[in-house]
Scaffold this motif. Structure first.
Motif, PDB file in Angstrom:
ATOM      1  N   GLU A 411      25.237   7.952 -17.716  1.00 41.46           N
ATOM      2  CA  GLU A 411      24.208   8.710 -17.776  1.00 41.46           C
ATOM      3  C   GLU A 411      22.965   8.414 -18.453  1.00 41.46           C
ATOM      4  O   GLU A 411      21.626   9.746 -18.265  1.00 41.46           O
ATOM      5  N   ARG A 412      22.281   7.479 -17.978  1.00 37.97           N
ATOM      6  CA  ARG A 412      21.768   6.956 -19.131  1.00 37.97           C
ATOM      7  C   ARG A 412      20.511   6.027 -18.106  1.00 37.97           C
ATOM      8  O   ARG A 412      19.084   6.578 -18.064  1.00 37.97           O
ATOM      9  N   CYS A 413      21.038   5.444 -16.636  1.00 39.68           N
ATOM     10  CA  CYS A 413      20.493   5.179 -15.896  1.00 39.68           C
ATOM     11  C   CYS A 413      20.026   5.115 -14.841  1.00 39.68           C
ATOM     12  O   CYS A 413      20.220   6.093 -13.924  1.00 39.68           O
ATOM     13  N   PRO A 414      18.260   5.676 -14.039  1.00 36.93           N
ATOM     14  CA  PRO A 414      17.963   6.548 -13.240  1.00 36.93           C
ATOM     15  C   PRO A 414      18.255   5.640 -12.136  1.00 36.93           C
ATOM     16  O   PRO A 414      19.237   4.176 -12.049  1.00 36.93           O
ATOM     17  N   ILE A 415      18.974   6.200 -10.687  1.00 39.07           N
ATOM     18  CA  ILE A 415      19.399   5.462  -9.468  1.00 39.07           C
ATOM     19  C   ILE A 415      18.455   5.869  -8.957  1.00 39.07           C
ATOM     20  O   ILE A 415      17.585   6.750  -8.639  1.00 39.07           O
ATOM     21  N   VAL A 416      18.295   4.583  -7.757  1.00 43.55           N
ATOM     22  CA  VAL A 416      16.794   4.646  -7.052  1.00 43.55           C
ATOM     23  C   VAL A 416      18.023   4.510  -5.910  1.00 43.55           C
ATOM     24  O   VAL A 416      18.263   3.997  -4.911  1.00 43.55           O
ATOM     25  N   ASP A 417      17.648   5.535  -4.643  1.00 40.68           N
ATOM     26  CA  ASP A 417      18.725   5.657  -3.453  1.00 40.68           C
ATOM     27  C   ASP A 417      17.083   5.067  -2.227  1.00 40.68           C
ATOM     28  O   ASP A 417      16.489   5.616  -3.187  1.00 40.68           O
TER      29      ASP A 417
END
Ligand code: PRX
Length: 653
Positions: A411-417
């Protein structure tokens, strides 16, 4: 192309903003900053790209014109500029970063090698001299059919160094598929390995090259073979050479050729809705800039990052984000030979732990496979080095997104889709991770300089919430330049589906999409006869041709059926020639036949034998009906054009 009914059903309202800590350190720090960048680029895209090209890349001599779009859809970027991608990936980093790891390679059996920028530069120069020695000159096409080993990176960069055009063919393709690509590209040299490791077995690559050439029609004169698995291979005297023996005969002095910005860099085959696979052509300057800047901003590359993109170099993702994007930025890139496999369910997390990977970029199908293998595997490893995650290849289902966010990203890392295609050269629609809040399942917003839209067939934007066609309204540096040897097909496939508006050409991506009230893009999948199996793009036509080439098959129609793991699974409807009868054996044989013709990635999950296929009165197979049947859905919509309604009853039964 089938007439799609584009309905958007996905409703996802959760939003995830990057943490203040992440944004503070990011290249683009806030939504306002993104917006200002986007608006400035949209007001004058050419000036925007020219400024970046000047700032980010080394040019031997400057261009005279940013974009020549006088003969659409054939674009020229940075006209008359002189550049070399291998120089930008290697030479310019030597003074400041010569001892930094360029490639960290991990083999499937657990062997690993770290190669610094200086070492990689030396190997590339040496191998470029090997290519020259074998008579390869600027413009020649070189086939590359290799496993995920450092030599494939060396081979690609060496081609780029001397202006030879590489055509990488994924090592999972069969000898027949390889041959078709070598013939189409008129490749004169093939670089391969004895074999490669894939899911605990050795994939015999050199024998497939032999079989491809033996079938005839290729122009291959030379085969260079690197040793990976050390099994016996046959070497044909005069034609076949060992990599290591050739390397011992040359020195490592090979200045990068001063190439024209528009010189062809590579050709990469991809499936379309009709005919044989298309050779997507990318050129030097524009591709260099586009893969570089998208990698830098979207993955927020920082000096100490260890970047791992899990794609194979046989696909565009491997070209742009295993190799060229990271290296052009002077970053450390991880190359991994293995695939997710039940025999070693913790393998990927071991790689992250061992090499302290900070950015991890993979496909939704891999994420779903990881979910199935169980949380205990990632949970047992130290994944605290991770700071950013990415996905590519197909729409990600929100459940998989949430798992990735919680179990891998803590729950710390942004996700780039990231939405993009072989044709676009680099990522087009994506969050910038420090600036744009994400919504599970949405690729969010266009990259600055990319004028993406959702339109109808006349090129009009459709209102928020309504489905339409994903389109790009202005050329961009990473765009494909043509289909190899077939300008007409390029024009027809990508630029004539949507009517030009006020004389302006619009790029048709082949995907359905909608935008929500925040302008976020939700990609809904292909609107043509292309299916996406485990992140691999396959034309139904190719698989149908493979089936029909079997003597028992009269007619075949292939559709995709939703699949929990692979996104889509291949279902083939087949009618048989008179004397043949349906049986389990025949079914097995047909599956095998497709694997032989194309490769294991195209193996049908299901084959259904039928007396006849549902067709319109004009003889067109009604795939919409077959898709519904394959998915076990009720047939809805108009069936009045069906030639013989009883066919449908029989198929259903
Ligand atoms: O349908 C879209 C899907 O993959 C197609 C492009 O496939 P290919 O050229 O093989 O390149 C794959 C890697 C760039 C697109 O037309 N696709 C790719 N990324 C996404 C996606 N669909 C939804 N969301 C994505 N992030």
């Amino acid at each position: 192309m089938s007439q799609p009914t584009i309905e958007s059903i996905l409703q996802e309202n959760r939003t995830f903003a990057p943490s203040a800590e992440f944004s503070e350190k990011a290249t683009v720090k806030s939504f306002d900053e993104y917006k200002a960048l986007y608006d400035r680029a949209a007001a004058d895209p050419v000036v925007f790209w020219e400024e970046l090209a000047k700032k980010e890349l080394h040019w031997f001599s400057p261009w005279t014109e940013g974009l020549d779009w006088s003969n659409p859809p054939f674009a020229k970027w940075f006209v008359n500029g002189k550049i070399n991608l291998s120089y930008n990936c290697l030479d310019r980093h030597l003074d400041s970063n010569g001892d930094k790891p360029a490639i960290i390679w991990e083999g499937e059996p657990g062997d690993s090698i770290t190669i610094t920028y200086r070492e990689l530069h030396q190997q590339v120069c040496q191998f470029a001299n090997v290519l020259k020695k074998m008579g390869v000159v600027k413009g020649d096409r070189v086939g590359i059919y290799m496993p995920m080993i450092p030599e494939s990176a060396v081979a690609m960069l060496a081609c780029a160094r001397i202006g030879a055009v590489h055509g990488v063919v994924f090592g999972g393709f069969s000898a027949d598929a390889l041959r078709d690509r070598l013939v189409d590209a008129e490749a004169k040299v093939v670089i391969t390995a004895d074999g490669g490791w894939r899911k605990d077995v050795v994939v015999p690559l050199k024998p497939a090259v032999d079989a491809a050439i033996a079938k005839g029609q290729t122009k291959v004169e030379t085969v260079i073979v690197t040793k990976r698995t050390a099994q016996d291979v046959t070497m044909e005297s005069g034609r076949d050479h060992w990599w290591h023996e050739l390397m011992a005969t040359v020195d490592s002095d090979c200045p990068a050729a001063e190439l024209d910005s528009e010189d062809n860099l590579f050709v990469l085959y991809t499936s379309g809705s009709t005919g044989k696979p298309k050779g997507v052509v990318h050129t030097t300057g524009g591709y260099n800039l586009y893969s570089h800047i998208t990698c830098k901003w979207i993955f927020d590359l920082q000096e100490k990052d260890v970047f791992w993109c899990t794609a194979d170099v046989g696909w565009i993702t491997g070209h742009s984000y295993v190799l060229y994007g990271p290296l052009s930025n002077g970053a450390t890139t991880v190359m991994y030979e293995g695939a997710p496999r039940p025999s070693n369910p913790g393998a990927f997390w071991d790689v992250i732990q061992k090499h302290k990977v900070s950015i991890f970029y993979t496909a939704p199908t891999a994420i779903r496979a990881f979910i199935k293998m169980g949380d205990e595997h990632p949970n047992a490893r130290d994944l605290t080095s991770l700071r950013l995650l990415g996905t590519v290849g197909e729409p990600i289902n929100p459940e998989a997104w949430m798992w990735y966010h919680k179990v891998i990203g803590a729950e710390r890392c942004p996700i780039v889709d990231t939405w993009w295609q072989t044709e676009t050269g680099g990522i087009m629609i994506t969050p910038l991770p420090g600036a744009i809040a994400t919504k599970p399942g949405s690729a969010t917003l266009p990259f600055p300089g990319i004028l993406a839209d959702v339109v109808d067939m006349d090129g009009n934007s459709v209102p928020a919430g309504e489905g339409g066609y994903l389109a790009i309204r202005h050329p961009w540096p990473g765009m494909m330049r043509t289909v190899y040897g077939d300008d007409n097909r390029f024009r027809k496939t990508y630029w004539e589906h949507i009517a030009p508006v006020d004389g302006k050409y619009i790029y048709f991506a082949g995907d359905g999409a909608r935008r929500d009230e925040d302008g976020y893009f939700w990609v809904m999948g292909r609107v043509d006869d292309v299916i996406n199996v485990a992140g691999h793009r396959l034309g139904t036509m190719e698989i149908e041709s493979a089936l029909v080439s079997h003597p028992a098959v009269a007619e075949a129609a292939v559709v995709g059926k939703p699949d929990d793991l692979k996104g889509e699974e291949i279902v083939a409807f087949v009618t048989l020639e008179g004397t043949h009868t349906a049986s389990d054996e025949l079914m097995k044989e047909l599956k095998k036949h497709v694997v032989k013709e194309i490769g294991a990635i195209a193996r049908p999950g299901e084959i259904r034998f039928a007396d006849a296929l549902p067709k319109t009165r004009s003889g067109k197979i009604m795939r919409r009906l077959l898709r519904a049947l394959a998915a076990g859905q009720e047939i809805s919509g108009d069936t009045s054009t069906l030639e013989d309604i009883s066919v449908l009853e029989k198929l259903r039964g």
